[in-house]
Design an enzyme around this catalytic site. Structure first.
Site, PDB file in Angstrom:
ATOM      1  N   TYR A 145       0.863  -1.192   0.000  1.00 54.95           N
ATOM      2  CA  TYR A 145       0.000   0.000   0.000  1.00 54.95           C
ATOM      3  C   TYR A 145       0.889   1.227   0.000  1.00 54.95           C
ATOM      4  O   TYR A 145       1.855   1.303   0.766  1.00 54.95           O
ATOM      5  CB  TYR A 145      -0.884  -0.010   1.251  1.00 54.95           C
ATOM      6  CG  TYR A 145      -1.769   1.217   1.396  1.00 54.95           C
ATOM      7  CD1 TYR A 145      -2.793   1.478   0.485  1.00 54.95           C
ATOM      8  CD2 TYR A 145      -1.585   2.105   2.452  1.00 54.95           C
ATOM      9  CE1 TYR A 145      -3.613   2.601   0.631  1.00 54.95           C
ATOM     10  CE2 TYR A 145      -2.401   3.232   2.609  1.00 54.95           C
ATOM     11  CZ  TYR A 145      -3.415   3.469   1.694  1.00 54.95           C
ATOM     12  OH  TYR A 145      -4.229   4.574   1.851  1.00 54.95           O
ATOM     13  N   ASP A 240       9.303   2.733  -0.390  1.00 55.38           N
ATOM     14  CA  ASP A 240       8.287   3.420   0.408  1.00 55.38           C
ATOM     15  C   ASP A 240       8.520   3.029   1.862  1.00 55.38           C
ATOM     16  O   ASP A 240       8.136   1.955   2.308  1.00 55.38           O
ATOM     17  CB  ASP A 240       6.887   3.021  -0.075  1.00 55.38           C
ATOM     18  CG  ASP A 240       5.784   3.735   0.716  1.00 55.38           C
ATOM     19  OD1 ASP A 240       6.108   4.404   1.722  1.00 55.38           O
ATOM     20  OD2 ASP A 240       4.614   3.608   0.326  1.00 55.38           O
ATOM     21  N   LYS A 268       4.726   9.129   8.864  1.00 55.36           N
ATOM     22  CA  LYS A 268       4.601   8.614  10.237  1.00 55.36           C
ATOM     23  C   LYS A 268       5.695   9.087  11.186  1.00 55.36           C
ATOM     24  O   LYS A 268       5.628  10.215  11.673  1.00 55.36           O
ATOM     25  CB  LYS A 268       4.491   7.086  10.195  1.00 55.36           C
ATOM     26  CG  LYS A 268       3.319   6.661   9.279  1.00 55.36           C
ATOM     27  CD  LYS A 268       2.850   5.262   9.460  1.00 55.36           C
ATOM     28  CE  LYS A 268       1.895   4.831   8.368  1.00 55.36           C
ATOM     29  NZ  LYS A 268       0.493   4.767   8.757  1.00 55.36           N
TER      30      LYS A 268
END
Ligand code: PMP
Length: 435
Positions: A145, A240, A268
């Site tokens: 994702y 990523d 994050k």
């Protein structure tokens, strides 16, 4: 365990004004049933709902809170920054300092651009890759994702797996016509694709630590083969590291696997709980971005001084307090405590872990490495366990496909509590299933 009366009342109000009652789908408990807890506050390793119930939390806001909730020094930095203005729309010291910290920590990068979310980071990195190479095709992996970028919403993990949609409505076929999807852990598939379309591939994007569809830890050889094929064909490799960056170590997955990507995306942890994303690479690539180059990218709140202060303080504390070593030690302890409990359960399960990221793989003796290797019964088993744990005041993510996170606010005693509660939950749900 169901939500208390106040959570229930607030969530009814939420449903009236927010689609599904939430601002991000997996929060809605669609995969586990029941009414979500509406939270009032959070401190250290604990969250508090509007009914005043206190839970030991292993979600950590889905990854950012590596120091725990409301870490006093991070809050002080946020307060101090906010008093000097919440947004300037002009260069500020904090973005330069955080930029230096990020560039200094991660291998092979010289410049970074800050954005406000992981989605923005991956979207911009893909545009930069296409602009810099003059090529069109983007390759991603099933189960990875990368945020809700149109061209990447193909066989994505996270909420999309949870809800069983392979992709999203609202994304025209044409928008994904230049996206190729490959299985993880499969060198042969990689080689075949590169042999056919290698000259047209702008970039391959991968979560080097895939953590949105369970934790699908990859073999280093697979990642190294990917690196070599990208080099051979002039395609860019994008790691990523929105989850793994500054979590699995100072140098993220790149450091863990000793493999350097061309571009990297962060989110994050680098925002310390504030909305921050970033993408970074060599100067020669990053100079293609506006204002120097022709690849446009911008953001009103990018490099926000309050968010930058939270990120900077978080990284400083991790460095100063040997955070990654301590998290690895706690993670190893968690593995040691949970594995026997899971192995003894009727739904024989095992634990996947890298540093402070962990995942329970239900109905599996060995850890899956690709999305389609996960047993479909995982979701059914998990719903009961999730609620049985909540009844014991422990919060895991509301989906079998989401990982758990440890923070520096967690202690061995918290891990012991999780192990004991998990054992009790497994016994209770099995008895229920038989009775
Ligand atoms: N990439 C990865 C690997 C992620 O895990 C996420 C979010 N979980 C994103 C991108 C998107 O980040 P955001 O939710 O901040 O847009």
């Amino acid at each position: 365990m169901t939500a208390g009366p106040r959570s229930t009342e607030w969530f009814a109000r939420a449903r009236a004004v927010l689609p599904g009652g939430v601002n991000s789908p997996v929060r809605a408990y669609g995969a586990v049933g029941g009414t979500p807890l509406v939270l009032e506050s959070a401190h250290g390793a604990e969250i508090v709902d509007v009914d005043g119930n206190i839970y030991l939390d292993f979600v950590g806001s889905w990854g950012p809170l590596i120091l725990g909730h409301a870490e006093p020094r991070v809050i002080a930095a946020i307060e101090e920054a906010a008093r000097r203005g919440t947004s300037y729309g002009a260069p500020c010291k904090a973005e330069i300092e955080l930029g230096e910290a990020v560039v200094g920590a991660y291998p092979g990068i010289e410049q970074v651009r800050f954005v406000s979310s992981g989605t923005e980071a991956t979207m911009s990195a893909v545009r930069l890759a296409r602009g810099a190479t003059g090529r069109k095709i983007i390759v991603k992996f099933a189960g990875c994702y990368h945020g809700h970028v149109d061209s990447l919403l193909v066989a994505a993990g996270s909420g999309l797996v949870t809800f069983g949609h392979p992709s999203s409505r609202g994304v025209p076929e044409d928008f994904v016509a230049l996206t190729r999807v490959l299985p993880l852990d499969d060198e042969h598939a990689l080689e075949t694709l590169f042999a056919g379309e290698g000259a047209d591939i702008a970039a391959v994007i991968i979560e080097p630590v895939p953590a949105n569809n369970g934790l699908l830890l990859q073999r280093r050889e697979f990642l190294a083969r990917l690196r070599a094929l990208c080099d051979q064909h002039g395609a860019l490799l994008i790691f990523d590291e929105v989850i793994s960056g500054f979590r699995v170590g100072r140098a993220g997955a790149a450091g863990h696997y000793d493999l350097v990507p061309d571009l990297v995306t962060f989110g994050k942890v680098i925002g310390g709980g504030m909305p921050v994303g970033a993408f970074a690479g060599r100067r020669e690539l990053m100079k293609e971005l506006s204002p120097e180059g022709g690849v446009y990218q911008a953001g009103t709140l990018s490099g926000n001084p309050v968010a930058m202060a939270a990120g900077l303080t978080t990284l400083e504390i991790l460095e100063r307090e040997d955070g990654w070593t301590r998290l690895e030690e706690l993670g190893a302890y968690l593995e040691q405590r949970l594995k026997p409990v899971l192995a003894a359960s009727p739904a024989s399960a095992t634990l996947g872990r890298l540093g402070s990221i962990f995942w329970i793989a239900w109905h599996a003796e060995t850890l899956p490495r690709a999305a389609d290797a996960i047993d479909a019964r995982a979701g059914e088993t998990y719903a009961g366990i999730f609620h049985a744990l909540l009844a014991r005041e422990i919060a895991l993510a509301p989906s079998a496909y989401e990982v758990g996170f440890l923070s520096l606010a967690h202690e061995r005693a918290h891990v012991d509590r999780l192990a004991a509660a998990l054992e009790a939950a497994l016994t209770a749900t099995t008895a229920e299933a038989q009775g």
